[in-house]
Write an enzyme that holds these catalytic residues in place. Structure first.
Site, PDB file in Angstrom:
ATOM      1  N   LYS A   1      33.483  10.200  13.207  1.00 54.67           N
ATOM      2  CA  LYS A   1      33.787   9.003  14.005  1.00 54.67           C
ATOM      3  C   LYS A   1      35.188   8.470  13.721  1.00 54.67           C
ATOM      4  O   LYS A   1      35.934   8.172  14.645  1.00 54.67           O
ATOM      5  CB  LYS A   1      32.801   7.859  13.705  1.00 54.67           C
ATOM      6  CG  LYS A   1      31.376   8.114  14.092  1.00 54.67           C
ATOM      7  CD  LYS A   1      30.522   6.856  13.884  1.00 54.67           C
ATOM      8  CE  LYS A   1      30.466   6.355  12.452  1.00 54.67           C
ATOM      9  NZ  LYS A   1      29.775   7.248  11.504  1.00 54.67           N
TER      10      LYS A   1
ATOM     11  N   ARG B   1      25.651  -1.553  13.859  1.00 56.60           N
ATOM     12  CA  ARG B   1      24.816  -0.589  13.155  1.00 56.60           C
ATOM     13  C   ARG B   1      23.369  -1.057  13.048  1.00 56.60           C
ATOM     14  O   ARG B   1      22.538  -0.318  12.533  1.00 56.60           O
ATOM     15  CB  ARG B   1      25.342  -0.407  11.724  1.00 56.60           C
ATOM     16  CG  ARG B   1      26.253   0.783  11.520  1.00 56.60           C
ATOM     17  CD  ARG B   1      26.731   0.704  10.085  1.00 56.60           C
ATOM     18  NE  ARG B   1      27.064   1.945   9.477  1.00 56.60           N
ATOM     19  CZ  ARG B   1      28.307   2.359   9.240  1.00 56.60           C
ATOM     20  NH1 ARG B   1      29.336   1.662   9.661  1.00 56.60           N
ATOM     21  NH2 ARG B   1      28.524   3.481   8.597  1.00 56.60           N
TER      22      ARG B   1
ATOM     23  N   ARG C   1      34.439  15.488   1.462  1.00 59.40           N
ATOM     24  CA  ARG C   1      35.321  14.319   1.618  1.00 59.40           C
ATOM     25  C   ARG C   1      35.320  13.471   0.346  1.00 59.40           C
ATOM     26  O   ARG C   1      36.368  12.972  -0.076  1.00 59.40           O
ATOM     27  CB  ARG C   1      34.867  13.471   2.806  1.00 59.40           C
ATOM     28  CG  ARG C   1      35.765  12.268   3.033  1.00 59.40           C
ATOM     29  CD  ARG C   1      35.396  11.499   4.283  1.00 59.40           C
ATOM     30  NE  ARG C   1      34.181  10.714   4.116  1.00 59.40           N
ATOM     31  CZ  ARG C   1      33.605  10.007   5.093  1.00 59.40           C
ATOM     32  NH1 ARG C   1      34.132  10.018   6.301  1.00 59.40           N
ATOM     33  NH2 ARG C   1      32.523   9.301   4.872  1.00 59.40           N
TER      34      ARG C   1
ATOM     35  N   ARG D   1      35.991   8.848  -2.519  1.00 58.61           N
ATOM     36  CA  ARG D   1      35.199   7.723  -2.008  1.00 58.61           C
ATOM     37  C   ARG D   1      33.946   7.578  -2.840  1.00 58.61           C
ATOM     38  O   ARG D   1      33.164   8.505  -2.976  1.00 58.61           O
ATOM     39  CB  ARG D   1      34.822   7.959  -0.536  1.00 58.61           C
ATOM     40  CG  ARG D   1      35.734   7.235   0.410  1.00 58.61           C
ATOM     41  CD  ARG D   1      35.324   7.431   1.840  1.00 58.61           C
ATOM     42  NE  ARG D   1      34.030   6.815   2.168  1.00 58.61           N
ATOM     43  CZ  ARG D   1      33.665   6.520   3.414  1.00 58.61           C
ATOM     44  NH1 ARG D   1      34.483   6.770   4.420  1.00 58.61           N
ATOM     45  NH2 ARG D   1      32.485   5.989   3.658  1.00 58.61           N
TER      46      ARG D   1
ATOM     47  N   ARG E   1      22.499   7.047   2.897  1.00 57.00           N
ATOM     48  CA  ARG E   1      23.200   6.567   4.100  1.00 57.00           C
ATOM     49  C   ARG E   1      22.624   7.208   5.360  1.00 57.00           C
ATOM     50  O   ARG E   1      22.517   6.563   6.399  1.00 57.00           O
ATOM     51  CB  ARG E   1      24.702   6.836   3.975  1.00 57.00           C
ATOM     52  CG  ARG E   1      25.372   5.821   3.047  1.00 57.00           C
ATOM     53  CD  ARG E   1      26.711   6.281   2.549  1.00 57.00           C
ATOM     54  NE  ARG E   1      27.654   6.527   3.607  1.00 57.00           N
ATOM     55  CZ  ARG E   1      28.645   7.390   3.533  1.00 57.00           C
ATOM     56  NH1 ARG E   1      28.806   8.124   2.442  1.00 57.00           N
ATOM     57  NH2 ARG E   1      29.469   7.523   4.526  1.00 57.00           N
TER      58      ARG E   1
HETATM   59  P1  AMP Z   1      31.706   3.853   7.178  1.00 58.33           P
HETATM   60  O1  AMP Z   1      33.082   4.080   6.704  1.00 58.33           O
HETATM   61  O2  AMP Z   1      31.636   3.393   8.609  1.00 58.33           O
HETATM   62  O3  AMP Z   1      30.777   5.011   6.906  1.00 58.33           O
HETATM   63  O4  AMP Z   1      31.115   2.625   6.321  1.00 58.33           O
HETATM   64  C1  AMP Z   1      31.003   2.717   4.914  1.00 58.33           C
HETATM   65  C2  AMP Z   1      30.029   1.649   4.407  1.00 58.33           C
HETATM   66  O5  AMP Z   1      30.491   0.348   4.773  1.00 58.33           O
HETATM   67  C3  AMP Z   1      28.618   1.738   4.983  1.00 58.33           C
HETATM   68  O6  AMP Z   1      27.806   2.676   4.299  1.00 58.33           O
HETATM   69  C4  AMP Z   1      28.148   0.300   4.767  1.00 58.33           C
HETATM   70  O7  AMP Z   1      27.818   0.046   3.419  1.00 58.33           O
HETATM   71  C5  AMP Z   1      29.396  -0.506   5.092  1.00 58.33           C
HETATM   72  N1  AMP Z   1      29.457  -0.807   6.541  1.00 58.33           N
HETATM   73  C6  AMP Z   1      30.365  -0.353   7.446  1.00 58.33           C
HETATM   74  N2  AMP Z   1      30.105  -0.828   8.679  1.00 58.33           N
HETATM   75  C7  AMP Z   1      28.998  -1.610   8.559  1.00 58.33           C
HETATM   76  C8  AMP Z   1      28.206  -2.368   9.469  1.00 58.33           C
HETATM   77  N3  AMP Z   1      28.503  -2.400  10.778  1.00 58.33           N
HETATM   78  N4  AMP Z   1      27.151  -3.042   8.978  1.00 58.33           N
HETATM   79  C9  AMP Z   1      26.846  -3.023   7.667  1.00 58.33           C
HETATM   80  N5  AMP Z   1      27.514  -2.314   6.764  1.00 58.33           N
HETATM   81  C10 AMP Z   1      28.590  -1.606   7.182  1.00 58.33           C
END
Ligand code: AMP
Length: 201
Positions: free
Chosen positions: A26, A101, A140, A146, A157
């Site tokens: 994404k 989400r 990654r 990360r 996740r």
């Molecule tokens: P991502 O980089 O989009 O995979 O996000 C990494 C982490 O950030 C996720 O596993 C959540 O802990 C937090 N996070 C990102 N976007 C959201 C969201 N819309 N709602 C809640 N937590 C989020």
């Protein structure tokens, strides 16, 4: 003066979401598509990570959830997105990556957009194979360091995605907004397919 919503049928799709499980690509695709369309890519994960690096209050809170593979509470996330969408550069469109989400976030986003006098044009869904995605994320995690890309957190996740985020697709499907794209193809092929999904009706 013409009203921006008076002829929505011919307006180009510029108010967009990109959805898919962790590791679907994404972020990579959002940056490319947003650049091509001249709109900001807004990644809630990136905003949280910037706050974690900056050791802000929000960052300290977010990290406690992120490191476990859990979602940051909706109230916190919704407020953050509301202020981001109110910024000038998002007026002509945006590509939200990683938000909404949860069903609560869908409702909150609907409210924000209606306050701004607008709505969503399209939801891009990246379709991938789960086991392939775990492999991508482990790689990654090793490359970028990360802290939420360890195998245990990745599995959590993916579970959280299936429980809390996958149901959103039905909601947007019912609105006729979802376009599915094969996320297993090469990065360039996926970008091209996404552009096509935005061009068609
Ligand atoms: P991502 O980089 O989009 O995979 O996000 C990494 C982490 O950030 C996720 O596993 C959540 O802990 C937090 N996070 C990102 N976007 C959201 C969201 N819309 N709602 C809640 N937590 C989020």
């Amino acid at each position: 003066m013409s009203t921006p919503t008076s002829d929505a049928s011919s307006a180009p799709a510029r108010r967009l979401l990109i959805v898919g499980p962790p590791g679907a690509g994404k972020g990579t695709q959002a940056v490319r598509i947003a650049e091509q369309l001249g709109i900001p890519a807004i990644s809630t994960g990136d905003i949280f990570r910037a706050n974690v690096s900056g050791q802000t209050e929000l960052g300290v809170l977010a990290k406690s959830y992120m490191d476990k593979g859990e979602y940051v509470p909706d109230s916190v996330t919704n407020d953050m997105v509301r202020s981001r969408l109110a910024e000038d550069d998002a007026r002509g469109g945006f590509l939200l990556d990683g938000y909404p989400r949860t069903l609560d976030q869908v409702e909150a986003l609907d409210g924000m957009l209606s306050e701004l006098g607008t709505g969503l044009d399209r939801v891009l869904l990246l379709v991938v194979e789960t086991e392939e995605v775990v492999g991508r994320l482990v790689a990654r995690g090793a490359e970028q360091g990360r802290s939420d890309d360890t195998e245990e957190t990745i599995r959590r996740r993916l579970e959280v995605y299936a429980e809390q985020t996958a149901p959103l697709i039905d909601v947007y499907d019912a609105r006729g907004l979802v376009r599915r794209v094969d996320g297993m193809a090469s990065i360039d092929e996926v970008t091209a397919a996404l552009r096509e999904a935005l061009a068609g009706r």
